[in-house]
Scaffold this active site. Sequence first.
Site, PDB file in Angstrom:
ATOM      1  N   ARG A 213       0.933  -1.396   0.170  1.00  0.00           N
ATOM      2  CA  ARG A 213      -0.073  -0.121  -0.014  1.00  0.00           C
ATOM      3  C   ARG A 213       0.795   1.278  -0.026  1.00  0.00           C
ATOM      4  O   ARG A 213       0.523   2.392  -0.429  1.00  0.00           O
ATOM      5  CB  ARG A 213      -0.990   0.027   1.274  1.00  0.00           C
ATOM      6  CG  ARG A 213      -1.991   1.103   1.264  1.00  0.00           C
ATOM      7  CD  ARG A 213      -3.078   0.780   2.188  1.00  0.00           C
ATOM      8  NE  ARG A 213      -4.196   1.646   2.044  1.00  0.00           N
ATOM      9  CZ  ARG A 213      -4.568   2.643   3.057  1.00  0.00           C
ATOM     10  NH1 ARG A 213      -3.653   2.508   4.275  1.00  0.00           N
ATOM     11  NH2 ARG A 213      -5.317   3.605   3.146  1.00  0.00           N
TER      12      ARG A 213
ATOM     13  N   HIS B  22       0.609   3.966  -2.821  1.00  0.00           N
ATOM     14  CA  HIS B  22       0.269   5.482  -2.457  1.00  0.00           C
ATOM     15  C   HIS B  22       1.517   6.555  -2.882  1.00  0.00           C
ATOM     16  O   HIS B  22       1.026   7.685  -3.208  1.00  0.00           O
ATOM     17  CB  HIS B  22      -0.096   5.598  -0.921  1.00  0.00           C
ATOM     18  CG  HIS B  22      -1.521   5.221  -0.609  1.00  0.00           C
ATOM     19  ND1 HIS B  22      -2.263   6.068   0.206  1.00  0.00           N
ATOM     20  CD2 HIS B  22      -2.180   4.155  -0.851  1.00  0.00           C
ATOM     21  CE1 HIS B  22      -3.384   5.208   0.481  1.00  0.00           C
ATOM     22  NE2 HIS B  22      -3.313   4.004  -0.324  1.00  0.00           N
TER      23      HIS B  22
ATOM     24  N   ASN C  51      -3.838   9.200   3.728  1.00  0.00           N
ATOM     25  CA  ASN C  51      -2.530   8.528   4.102  1.00  0.00           C
ATOM     26  C   ASN C  51      -2.357   8.137   5.728  1.00  0.00           C
ATOM     27  O   ASN C  51      -1.323   7.517   6.125  1.00  0.00           O
ATOM     28  CB  ASN C  51      -1.286   9.270   3.719  1.00  0.00           C
ATOM     29  CG  ASN C  51      -0.838   8.942   2.104  1.00  0.00           C
ATOM     30  OD1 ASN C  51      -1.623   8.161   1.529  1.00  0.00           O
ATOM     31  ND2 ASN C  51      -0.186  10.129   1.732  1.00  0.00           N
TER      32      ASN C  51
ATOM     33  N   HIS D 254      -5.597  -6.467  -2.735  1.00  0.00           N
ATOM     34  CA  HIS D 254      -6.528  -6.617  -1.742  1.00  0.00           C
ATOM     35  C   HIS D 254      -6.549  -8.016  -0.934  1.00  0.00           C
ATOM     36  O   HIS D 254      -7.368  -7.975  -0.169  1.00  0.00           O
ATOM     37  CB  HIS D 254      -7.698  -6.002  -1.936  1.00  0.00           C
ATOM     38  CG  HIS D 254      -7.797  -4.428  -2.173  1.00  0.00           C
ATOM     39  ND1 HIS D 254      -8.930  -3.762  -2.676  1.00  0.00           N
ATOM     40  CD2 HIS D 254      -6.847  -3.747  -1.923  1.00  0.00           C
ATOM     41  CE1 HIS D 254      -8.763  -2.481  -2.633  1.00  0.00           C
ATOM     42  NE2 HIS D 254      -7.524  -2.282  -1.916  1.00  0.00           N
TER      43      HIS D 254
END
Length: 328
Positions: A63, A67, A95, A197
């Site tokens: 992740r 990001h 975040n 995911h």
Amino acid sequence: MAQLKLLLVWLFFFCLCLYWCPSSAQLSRHHYAKTCPNVENIVREAVKKKFHQTFVTVPATIRLFFHDCFVQGCDASVMVASTGNNKAEKDHPDNLSLAGDGFDTVIKAKAAVDAVPLCRNKVSCADILAMATRDVIALAGGPFYEVELGRFDGLRSKASNVNGRLPQPDFNLNQLNSLFAANGLTQTDMIALSGAHTVGFSHCNKFSRRVYNFKSKSGLDPTLNEKYAAELKSMCPRNVDPRIAIDMDPITPRGFDHQYFKNLQQGKGLFSSDQVLFTDSRSKPTVNAFASSSKIFHANFAAAMTKLGRVGVKNAQNGNIRTDCSVI
């Protein structure tokens, strides 16, 4: 079957492109061959140590990479700490839920690299994050792929740059495609990357509307599997502690497999932005293809990660190599 053949043909030509097509100019699998020839092994060993401490290392690092790349490119700007006169990316509301174990993985790998005199201050935080992401994926049972290297670290990190750059849990297919296309990624890339995911987790407030306040008579999102919805309610009752997090893949949360796509077929996508990949007829065939074959999913995922890693790459003119990943 036709969709499977289409994906295999697409993948064949994409893999050829990985070897023969130009990418971001300075990226190369052998970028550190002379300056730090053992860098991948050094990073991998540091990541293994962190992985054995906590499995959260896996989703947290993946992740963090995503990001980072979607905001100003893959330049480790998400690693930068805020100062008195600058609110950095990591402190933007989108975040704040980034797990500390992702940051710690990169910090420990950077320390291990810099402990080798030949490598000290030669390897960027952006490249270490890219390698660490590949390594946690492989450790969790996902595909091992070659990582292109040569990124420089970004010279700025501003929370305001995050606005509108990251997908939201309630995005529809058009919104997802638009955001990914802005980063040079196709719908197939987007669906493949969403498969991460399979090892993710989420706080209850990110999906509670689907089980309590959806615009329907029952207040329940009709695309949700009813039994799964009941399980979500039991794990996330109203007014639950906001720190409570649950697995995004309720079946094999610690394996980087294609179960995520099988879950979508059964109405068990945690976010509406997950479930829409199956309910929208434009993306459903790809979900079915990935659900039918872990090999097809893994191959497409590796190809999409390579493309993602090329987004917004910095060079010596607009970047540098940080000695401390949190400080520009």
